[in-house]
Design a protein around this motif. Structure first.
Motif, PDB file in Angstrom:
ATOM      1  N   CYS A  18       0.662  -1.226  -0.119  1.00  0.00           N
ATOM      2  CA  CYS A  18      -0.060   0.029  -0.219  1.00  0.00           C
ATOM      3  C   CYS A  18       0.662   1.266  -0.049  1.00  0.00           C
ATOM      4  O   CYS A  18       0.178   2.273   0.113  1.00  0.00           O
ATOM      5  CB  CYS A  18      -0.940  -0.087   1.191  1.00  0.00           C
ATOM      6  SG  CYS A  18      -2.211  -1.520   1.128  1.00  0.00           S
ATOM      7  N   MET A  19       2.047   1.082   0.254  1.00  0.00           N
ATOM      8  CA  MET A  19       2.625   2.729   0.086  1.00  0.00           C
ATOM      9  C   MET A  19       2.582   3.387  -0.891  1.00  0.00           C
ATOM     10  O   MET A  19       2.589   4.777  -0.654  1.00  0.00           O
ATOM     11  CB  MET A  19       4.259   2.012   0.130  1.00  0.00           C
ATOM     12  CG  MET A  19       5.422   3.193   0.169  1.00  0.00           C
ATOM     13  SD  MET A  19       6.863   2.791  -0.253  1.00  0.00           S
ATOM     14  CE  MET A  19       7.142   2.727  -2.094  1.00  0.00           C
ATOM     15  N   GLY A  20       2.518   3.138  -1.931  1.00  0.00           N
ATOM     16  CA  GLY A  20       2.126   3.959  -3.098  1.00  0.00           C
ATOM     17  C   GLY A  20       1.117   4.682  -3.343  1.00  0.00           C
ATOM     18  O   GLY A  20       0.706   5.577  -4.059  1.00  0.00           O
ATOM     19  N   MET A  21       0.102   4.202  -2.373  1.00  0.00           N
ATOM     20  CA  MET A  21      -1.385   4.920  -2.080  1.00  0.00           C
ATOM     21  C   MET A  21      -0.940   6.304  -1.531  1.00  0.00           C
ATOM     22  O   MET A  21      -2.049   7.053  -1.576  1.00  0.00           O
ATOM     23  CB  MET A  21      -2.319   4.219  -1.326  1.00  0.00           C
ATOM     24  CG  MET A  21      -2.525   2.859  -2.134  1.00  0.00           C
ATOM     25  SD  MET A  21      -3.812   1.794  -1.161  1.00  0.00           S
ATOM     26  CE  MET A  21      -3.789   0.169  -2.067  1.00  0.00           C
ATOM     27  N   SER A  22       0.131   6.392  -0.806  1.00  0.00           N
ATOM     28  CA  SER A  22       0.428   7.783  -0.021  1.00  0.00           C
ATOM     29  C   SER A  22       1.671   8.306  -0.179  1.00  0.00           C
ATOM     30  O   SER A  22       1.773   9.419   0.238  1.00  0.00           O
ATOM     31  CB  SER A  22       0.328   7.257   1.570  1.00  0.00           C
ATOM     32  OG  SER A  22      -0.900   6.572   1.798  1.00  0.00           O
ATOM     33  N   SER A  23       2.608   7.864  -0.964  1.00  0.00           N
ATOM     34  CA  SER A  23       3.879   8.290  -1.038  1.00  0.00           C
ATOM     35  C   SER A  23       4.580   7.780  -2.004  1.00  0.00           C
ATOM     36  O   SER A  23       4.350   6.572  -2.629  1.00  0.00           O
ATOM     37  CB  SER A  23       4.588   8.292   0.285  1.00  0.00           C
ATOM     38  OG  SER A  23       4.756   6.997   0.476  1.00  0.00           O
ATOM     39  N   VAL A  24       5.654   8.343  -2.617  1.00  0.00           N
ATOM     40  CA  VAL A  24       6.632   7.789  -3.446  1.00  0.00           C
ATOM     41  C   VAL A  24       6.350   7.748  -5.082  1.00  0.00           C
ATOM     42  O   VAL A  24       6.862   8.385  -5.773  1.00  0.00           O
ATOM     43  CB  VAL A  24       7.235   6.547  -3.140  1.00  0.00           C
ATOM     44  CG1 VAL A  24       8.209   5.939  -4.152  1.00  0.00           C
ATOM     45  CG2 VAL A  24       7.779   6.329  -1.826  1.00  0.00           C
ATOM     46  N   TYR A  25       5.076   7.430  -5.335  1.00  0.00           N
ATOM     47  CA  TYR A  25       4.545   7.208  -6.746  1.00  0.00           C
ATOM     48  C   TYR A  25       3.635   8.327  -7.299  1.00  0.00           C
ATOM     49  O   TYR A  25       2.485   7.869  -7.785  1.00  0.00           O
ATOM     50  CB  TYR A  25       3.993   5.917  -7.025  1.00  0.00           C
ATOM     51  CG  TYR A  25       5.203   5.113  -6.771  1.00  0.00           C
ATOM     52  CD1 TYR A  25       6.318   4.856  -7.546  1.00  0.00           C
ATOM     53  CD2 TYR A  25       5.218   3.736  -5.910  1.00  0.00           C
ATOM     54  CE1 TYR A  25       7.356   3.891  -7.219  1.00  0.00           C
ATOM     55  CE2 TYR A  25       5.971   2.781  -5.703  1.00  0.00           C
ATOM     56  CZ  TYR A  25       7.285   2.917  -6.461  1.00  0.00           C
ATOM     57  OH  TYR A  25       8.167   2.063  -6.202  1.00  0.00           O
ATOM     58  N   GLY A  26       3.660   9.328  -6.581  1.00  0.00           N
ATOM     59  CA  GLY A  26       2.851  10.782  -7.214  1.00  0.00           C
ATOM     60  C   GLY A  26       1.853  10.686  -6.217  1.00  0.00           C
ATOM     61  O   GLY A  26       1.949  10.248  -5.150  1.00  0.00           O
ATOM     62  N   ALA A  27       0.680  11.516  -6.861  1.00  0.00           N
ATOM     63  CA  ALA A  27      -0.349  12.051  -5.952  1.00  0.00           C
ATOM     64  C   ALA A  27      -1.271  10.896  -5.386  1.00  0.00           C
ATOM     65  O   ALA A  27      -1.408   9.943  -6.183  1.00  0.00           O
ATOM     66  CB  ALA A  27      -1.433  12.982  -6.665  1.00  0.00           C
ATOM     67  N   ALA A  28      -1.548  11.043  -4.214  1.00  0.00           N
ATOM     68  CA  ALA A  28      -2.536   9.961  -3.548  1.00  0.00           C
ATOM     69  C   ALA A  28      -4.035  10.092  -4.097  1.00  0.00           C
ATOM     70  O   ALA A  28      -4.285  11.310  -4.426  1.00  0.00           O
ATOM     71  CB  ALA A  28      -2.372  10.438  -2.158  1.00  0.00           C
ATOM     72  N   ASP A  49      -0.174  -4.722   3.172  1.00  0.00           N
ATOM     73  CA  ASP A  49       1.016  -4.159   3.875  1.00  0.00           C
ATOM     74  C   ASP A  49       1.031  -2.518   3.850  1.00  0.00           C
ATOM     75  O   ASP A  49       0.965  -2.034   2.920  1.00  0.00           O
ATOM     76  CB  ASP A  49       2.256  -4.766   2.984  1.00  0.00           C
ATOM     77  CG  ASP A  49       3.572  -4.448   3.542  1.00  0.00           C
ATOM     78  OD1 ASP A  49       3.971  -5.018   4.408  1.00  0.00           O
ATOM     79  OD2 ASP A  49       4.198  -3.394   3.173  1.00  0.00           O
ATOM     80  N   THR A  50       1.398  -2.315   5.067  1.00  0.00           N
ATOM     81  CA  THR A  50       1.591  -0.800   5.171  1.00  0.00           C
ATOM     82  C   THR A  50       3.044  -0.763   6.222  1.00  0.00           C
ATOM     83  O   THR A  50       3.743  -1.468   6.367  1.00  0.00           O
ATOM     84  CB  THR A  50       0.478  -0.091   5.736  1.00  0.00           C
ATOM     85  OG1 THR A  50       0.437   1.376   6.057  1.00  0.00           O
ATOM     86  CG2 THR A  50       0.047  -0.626   6.972  1.00  0.00           C
ATOM     87  N   ALA A  51       2.892   0.637   6.527  1.00  0.00           N
ATOM     88  CA  ALA A  51       3.997   1.194   7.547  1.00  0.00           C
ATOM     89  C   ALA A  51       3.712   2.486   7.943  1.00  0.00           C
ATOM     90  O   ALA A  51       3.292   3.319   7.108  1.00  0.00           O
ATOM     91  CB  ALA A  51       5.422   1.112   6.788  1.00  0.00           C
ATOM     92  N   ASP A  52       4.094   2.795   9.001  1.00  0.00           N
ATOM     93  CA  ASP A  52       4.070   4.097   9.637  1.00  0.00           C
ATOM     94  C   ASP A  52       4.908   5.358   9.027  1.00  0.00           C
ATOM     95  O   ASP A  52       4.440   6.499   8.776  1.00  0.00           O
ATOM     96  CB  ASP A  52       4.435   4.305  11.344  1.00  0.00           C
ATOM     97  CG  ASP A  52       5.906   4.069  11.453  1.00  0.00           C
ATOM     98  OD1 ASP A  52       6.604   3.722  10.603  1.00  0.00           O
ATOM     99  OD2 ASP A  52       6.131   4.039  12.788  1.00  0.00           O
ATOM    100  N   ALA A  53       5.891   4.907   8.375  1.00  0.00           N
ATOM    101  CA  ALA A  53       6.613   5.838   7.557  1.00  0.00           C
ATOM    102  C   ALA A  53       5.974   6.276   6.130  1.00  0.00           C
ATOM    103  O   ALA A  53       6.307   7.425   5.626  1.00  0.00           O
ATOM    104  CB  ALA A  53       7.857   5.309   7.142  1.00  0.00           C
ATOM    105  N   TYR A  54       5.099   5.639   5.632  1.00  0.00           N
ATOM    106  CA  TYR A  54       4.507   5.546   4.234  1.00  0.00           C
ATOM    107  C   TYR A  54       3.515   6.932   4.470  1.00  0.00           C
ATOM    108  O   TYR A  54       2.345   6.944   4.987  1.00  0.00           O
ATOM    109  CB  TYR A  54       3.584   4.522   3.899  1.00  0.00           C
ATOM    110  CG  TYR A  54       4.711   3.231   3.702  1.00  0.00           C
ATOM    111  CD1 TYR A  54       5.939   3.364   3.533  1.00  0.00           C
ATOM    112  CD2 TYR A  54       3.966   2.036   3.669  1.00  0.00           C
ATOM    113  CE1 TYR A  54       6.739   2.163   3.384  1.00  0.00           C
ATOM    114  CE2 TYR A  54       4.611   0.831   3.377  1.00  0.00           C
ATOM    115  CZ  TYR A  54       6.179   1.094   3.334  1.00  0.00           C
ATOM    116  OH  TYR A  54       6.890  -0.287   3.201  1.00  0.00           O
ATOM    117  N   GLY A  55       3.760   8.082   3.950  1.00  0.00           N
ATOM    118  CA  GLY A  55       3.044   9.274   3.918  1.00  0.00           C
ATOM    119  C   GLY A  55       2.914   9.568   5.510  1.00  0.00           C
ATOM    120  O   GLY A  55       1.807  10.318   5.741  1.00  0.00           O
TER     121      GLY A  55
END
Length: 317
Positions: A18-28, A49-55
């Motif tokens: 789920c990282m790209g849903m909030s960061s790294v790959y453009g707008a959410a 899969d997620t992480a506290d650092a994502y977005g």
């Protein structure tokens, strides 16, 4: 969707990153991402899969909202130990027990859940003994806040050291047709200890699908900073995507599906469960990815694909 066992947790044989849903790959895209997570559950893609650092926490809130009312269908994995709060693009690795326990409480709150199914140490902090960090995760298990623990991007020796403190369910590492590092490092230890390999970026951050134009990446797309996504490297790596595409055309499937099927097929060769977690914020790509595990690869296919990593141009970072 097939399932695998992660130290007593039943997970889908493919997950959703789920990282790209909030960061790294453009707008959410909040609504689109929520729909994608819910469609994943419909398809029995249960490992989310997620992480506290994502977005900066955004991603955990998103995941929590998406699984609300369907908590029993999801196996939620999140991580702690990478602190980006010091400034954009600057990361501090933190592994003290106090920090990890506070991070867990914050993740539980953002996710809106009572327990985290799989809690990873996102990276090993260089200034904290690994055993202390893992000891903190073990205490979180004892307190009922975490069901199983994992590690991300570790060596075989680090996995063995951690496992002596508390059983480790999974190691998350980048693994794909063009990134084979775990095979010469952590895989042997994982096999000894019965630990699964959760493969992030199994599509080579999209490059292996053959659909990425590196010259057209958005200004805020994190791939712009990666050596393999330079124009020169992309020209050199085009031979890899074409080889994957040729196998895909022969089977009437997409290149991305072949790349994912290859990762899943490595379970037998490595002797451990290998669970790819391709990331997407779109239902269309989720559905395509979920169907990849049904793509049959022959021994000839596997042999042809196996050697592609030797021709990669550019480092991971």
């Amino acid at each position: 969707m097939r399932t695998v066992e992660l130290a007593g947790l039943t997970a889908s044989a493919e997950g959703l990153g789920c990282m790209g849903m909030s960061s790294v790959y453009g707008a959410a895209d909040w609504d689109g991402s929520v729909a994608t997570i819910r469609r994943a559950l419909d398809l029995d893609v249960t490992l989310i899969d997620t992480a506290d650092a994502y977005g900066a926490g955004h991603n955990e809130v998103l995941v929590g909202r998406a699984v609300a009312g369907r908590r029993d269908e999801a196996l939620i994995a999140t991580k702690a130990g990478m602190d980006f709060s010091t400034g954009r693009g600057k990361v501090v690795l933190r592994g003290t027990p106090d920090y990890l326990k506070r991070a867990c409480d914050a993740s539980l709150l953002r996710l809106g859940v009572d327990v985290i199914d799989l809690y990873y140490l996102h990276r090993v902090a260089p200034d904290v003994p690994l055993e202390e960090s893992v000891g903190a995760l073990a205490e979180l298990v004892e307190e009922g806040k975490v069901r199983r623990i994992g590690l991300s991007e570790v060596t075989g020796d680090q996995l063995r050291a951690a496992h002596r403190v508390h059983p480790v369910a999974a190691v998350q590492s980048e693994y794909s047709l063009w990134t084979r590092d775990p095979e010469t490092g952590v895989a042997a230890a994982a096999r000894e200890l019965g630990v699964a390999l959760v493969a992030y970026s199994p599509l080579g951050r999209g490059f292996l699908t053959g659909t990425v134009d590196v010259t057209g990446l958005a200004a805020d797309d994190g791939r712009r900073r990666l050596p393999r996504f330079s124009e020169e490297a992309a020209r050199g790596n085009a031979a890899i995507t074409e080889a994957v595409a040729e196998v895909a055309r022969a089977k009437g499937v997409t290149a991305g599906q072949v790349a994912l099927a290859w990762v899943a097929a490595q379970s037998d060769r490595l002797g451990i469960p290998v669970v790819p977690i391709p990331g997407t914020k779109r239902v269309r790509w989720l559905e395509e990815n979920a169907a990849a595990l049904d793509v049959p690869l022959t021994e000839a296919d596997l042999d042809r694909l196996d050697g592609l990593a030797a021709g990669v141009v550019g480092g991971r970072y």
